[in-house]
Write a protein that holds these residues in place. Structure first.
Motif, PDB file in Angstrom:
ATOM      1  N   UNK A 167       0.852  -1.190   0.000  1.00 41.35           N
ATOM      2  CA  UNK A 167       0.000   0.000   0.000  1.00 41.35           C
ATOM      3  C   UNK A 167       0.886   1.239   0.000  1.00 41.35           C
ATOM      4  N   UNK A 168       0.593   2.179  -0.901  1.00 38.39           N
ATOM      5  CA  UNK A 168       1.284   3.458  -0.926  1.00 38.39           C
ATOM      6  C   UNK A 168       0.619   4.404   0.073  1.00 38.39           C
ATOM      7  N   UNK A 169       1.452   5.182   0.767  1.00 38.59           N
ATOM      8  CA  UNK A 169       0.964   6.143   1.744  1.00 38.59           C
ATOM      9  C   UNK A 169       1.181   7.559   1.232  1.00 38.59           C
ATOM     10  N   UNK A 170       0.109   8.350   1.215  1.00 35.87           N
ATOM     11  CA  UNK A 170       0.119   9.777   0.886  1.00 35.87           C
ATOM     12  C   UNK A 170       0.344  10.072  -0.589  1.00 35.87           C
ATOM     13  N   UNK A 171       1.447   9.585  -1.171  1.00 36.81           N
ATOM     14  CA  UNK A 171       1.729   9.853  -2.585  1.00 36.81           C
ATOM     15  C   UNK A 171       1.903   8.546  -3.341  1.00 36.81           C
ATOM     16  N   UNK A 172       1.651   8.591  -4.642  1.00 33.51           N
ATOM     17  CA  UNK A 172       1.687   7.386  -5.474  1.00 33.51           C
ATOM     18  C   UNK A 172       2.420   7.676  -6.778  1.00 33.51           C
ATOM     19  N   UNK A 173       2.906   6.633  -7.445  1.00 32.75           N
ATOM     20  CA  UNK A 173       3.386   6.822  -8.820  1.00 32.75           C
ATOM     21  C   UNK A 173       2.195   7.064  -9.734  1.00 32.75           C
ATOM     22  N   UNK A 174       2.434   7.573 -10.916  1.00 36.52           N
ATOM     23  CA  UNK A 174       1.339   7.735 -11.884  1.00 36.52           C
ATOM     24  C   UNK A 174       0.766   6.365 -12.231  1.00 36.52           C
ATOM     25  N   UNK A 175      -0.541   6.288 -12.311  1.00 36.14           N
ATOM     26  CA  UNK A 175      -1.177   5.014 -12.637  1.00 36.14           C
ATOM     27  C   UNK A 175      -2.528   5.265 -13.284  1.00 36.14           C
ATOM     28  N   UNK A 176      -2.998   4.242 -14.018  1.00 36.44           N
ATOM     29  CA  UNK A 176      -4.336   4.295 -14.586  1.00 36.44           C
ATOM     30  C   UNK A 176      -5.325   3.778 -13.552  1.00 36.44           C
ATOM     31  N   UNK A 177      -6.568   4.213 -13.655  1.00 36.50           N
ATOM     32  CA  UNK A 177      -7.580   3.813 -12.684  1.00 36.50           C
ATOM     33  C   UNK A 177      -7.816   2.308 -12.666  1.00 36.50           C
ATOM     34  N   UNK A 178      -7.528   1.625 -13.795  1.00 34.78           N
ATOM     35  CA  UNK A 178      -7.764   0.182 -13.847  1.00 34.78           C
ATOM     36  C   UNK A 178      -6.553  -0.630 -13.377  1.00 34.78           C
ATOM     37  N   UNK A 179      -5.484   0.050 -12.942  1.00 36.72           N
ATOM     38  CA  UNK A 179      -4.301  -0.646 -12.455  1.00 36.72           C
ATOM     39  C   UNK A 179      -4.481  -1.019 -10.985  1.00 36.72           C
ATOM     40  N   UNK A 180      -3.893  -2.156 -10.548  1.00 36.74           N
ATOM     41  CA  UNK A 180      -4.091  -2.640  -9.180  1.00 36.74           C
ATOM     42  C   UNK A 180      -3.197  -1.926  -8.177  1.00 36.74           C
ATOM     43  N   UNK A 181      -3.350  -0.602  -8.048  1.00 37.93           N
ATOM     44  CA  UNK A 181      -2.521   0.162  -7.141  1.00 37.93           C
ATOM     45  C   UNK A 181      -3.307   0.454  -5.865  1.00 37.93           C
ATOM     46  N   UNK A 182      -2.750   0.074  -4.730  1.00 40.84           N
ATOM     47  CA  UNK A 182      -3.416   0.292  -3.446  1.00 40.84           C
ATOM     48  C   UNK A 182      -2.805   1.514  -2.763  1.00 40.84           C
ATOM     49  N   UNK A 183      -3.653   2.362  -2.170  1.00 42.12           N
ATOM     50  CA  UNK A 183      -3.125   3.531  -1.476  1.00 42.12           C
ATOM     51  C   UNK A 183      -4.067   3.962  -0.359  1.00 42.12           C
ATOM     52  N   UNK A 184      -3.489   4.651   0.632  1.00 42.91           N
ATOM     53  CA  UNK A 184      -4.229   5.378   1.661  1.00 42.91           C
ATOM     54  C   UNK A 184      -3.591   6.762   1.731  1.00 42.91           C
ATOM     55  N   UNK A 185      -4.371   7.800   1.503  1.00 42.55           N
ATOM     56  CA  UNK A 185      -3.804   9.145   1.397  1.00 42.55           C
ATOM     57  C   UNK A 185      -4.811  10.178   1.866  1.00 42.55           C
ATOM     58  N   UNK A 186      -4.325  11.370   2.141  1.00 40.07           N
ATOM     59  CA  UNK A 186      -5.222  12.488   2.443  1.00 40.07           C
ATOM     60  C   UNK A 186      -6.025  12.839   1.206  1.00 40.07           C
ATOM     61  N   UNK A 187      -7.214  13.370   1.413  1.00 37.75           N
ATOM     62  CA  UNK A 187      -8.067  13.782   0.297  1.00 37.75           C
ATOM     63  C   UNK A 187      -7.664  15.197  -0.118  1.00 37.75           C
ATOM     64  N   UNK A 188      -6.632  15.274  -0.956  1.00 38.66           N
ATOM     65  CA  UNK A 188      -6.135  16.583  -1.370  1.00 38.66           C
ATOM     66  C   UNK A 188      -7.093  17.287  -2.329  1.00 38.66           C
ATOM     67  N   UNK A 189      -7.948  16.536  -2.996  1.00 42.65           N
ATOM     68  CA  UNK A 189      -8.982  17.177  -3.802  1.00 42.65           C
ATOM     69  C   UNK A 189      -9.928  17.966  -2.912  1.00 42.65           C
TER      70      UNK A 189
END
Length: 334
Positions: A159-181
């Motif tokens: 799981x990536x924390x806070x920041x992530x590499x660039x990825x497509x929405x359909x890629x299996x990337x897991x993250x927990x981050x602040x809602x910067x939006x």
């Protein structure tokens, strides 16, 4: 003073209770396998283990449970960050959340540094494939690093924390981050409500995944910052003051937004010194580090919760209880 009893072996314990070592091991090291054994027998084994000061063999537990009970926390080396990870108060709060969440589990945390030579030898992929790690938390990832994309393909839970590499929405990337939006939407909206219409932005470092999130959040509030009104830099007060002078000297802007509180403080110093009619907002503050002299509105991240939620979700991945972790933690405002 009472002398401490020497730890006994599993063979000695088995002889004491009159059972096979296999049965005793199932009771103590594999709860699921031990369910087939009568409750009276399980109780007898546990009481004898306590009496004889038996300490379970870690390797036996790993064998039966197919777990190492080790979670890695991968962070950038200080050469890359310009300082050690513990200098970053976001990281320290995340680590506190991780500690609390782990305290109710059997897992241990291993701090790992993602040095360039380790990347070349694929050290952390090897830790997964050998069973040394059950899962991995990754903090400090950059958008453009190809290494992260390779690590994502590793089968182990991560799981990536806070920041992530660039990825497509359909890629299996897991993250927990602040809602910067939410952060950018809230700050831009509050500045607009105060009458601001012409925005400039001290964006900090460009190679971080929060930049597009902040752009999207401001857009939701009806704010678009032109490229000529954006400055990238390190997260320092000196840069904030210097770049504010560059952007605000001709009076074009009535609002300045900053990605980090250090930039906002530096900009605030310039605005107050020159008595400019410019309001300031910050997208990434913390309640514990906010100063009484911070005369700007700020989003406040909940980093402790990021750490706590990340552990809960990572254990769910490890145990096969979930296949998808993409969590954005809401921010507060001050």
């Amino acid at each position: 003073m009472e002398r401490k009893t020497k730890n006994c072996t599993i063979r000695e314990l088995a002889r004491y209770v009159g059972l096979s070592t296999c049965t005793v091991s199932k009771v103590l090291n594999s709860p699921d396998a031990g369910l087939s054994i009568p409750e009276s027998t399980r109780l007898k084994v546990r009481e004898a283990a306590k009496k004889l000061n038996y300490v379970p063999n870690v390797n036996a537990q790993r064998f039966f449970k197919r777990r190492s009970f080790v979670i890695g926390l991968l962070v950038p080396p200080q050469e890359e960050m310009g300082h050690n990870a513990f200098h970053d108060t976001h990281f320290v709060d995340i680590l506190s959340g991780i500690e609390q969440a782990l305290s109710t589990t059997s897992y241990n945390l291993l701090l790992l540094f993602n040095r360039p030579e380790y990347k070349l030898e694929n050290r952390y992929e090897g830790m997964f494939s050998s069973g040394f790690l059950d899962g991995l938390l990754i903090w400090g990832a950059h958008r453009s690093e190809e290494y992260w994309k390779e690590l994502v393909e590793v089968t182990g839970p991560r799981i990536f924390l806070t920041s992530t590499p660039d990825f497509r929405e359909d890629e299996p990337l897991h993250y927990v981050a602040s809602d910067y939006g939410q952060s950018a939407d809230g700050i831009a909206g509050r500045l607009k409500a105060a009458g601001c219409r012409r925005f400039c932005w001290l964006a900090g470092k460009p190679d971080t995944s929060i930049i597009p999130q902040l752009e999207a959040g401001m857009a939701r509030a009806g704010v678009t910052v032109e490229e000529s009104a954006i400055r990238y830099s390190d997260y320092t007060e000196a840069d904030g003051e210097r770049l504010a002078a560059e952007l605000l000297q001709d009076g074009r802007f009535d609002a300045l937004v900053a990605t980090a509180p250090q930039l906002a403080r530096g900009a605030g110093r310039y605005v107050e010194t020159h008595k400019l009619p410019v309001r300031i907002g910050c997208f990434d503050g913390q309640r514990g580090t906010r100063s009484k002299t911070d005369h700007f509105i700020s989003a406040l991240t909940n980093d402790f919760e990021i750490g706590s939620v990340a552990i809960t979700r990572l254990l769910a991945l490890i145990e096969g209880k979930t296949q998808h972790v993409q969590v954005r933690i809401p921010v507060d405002f001050a």
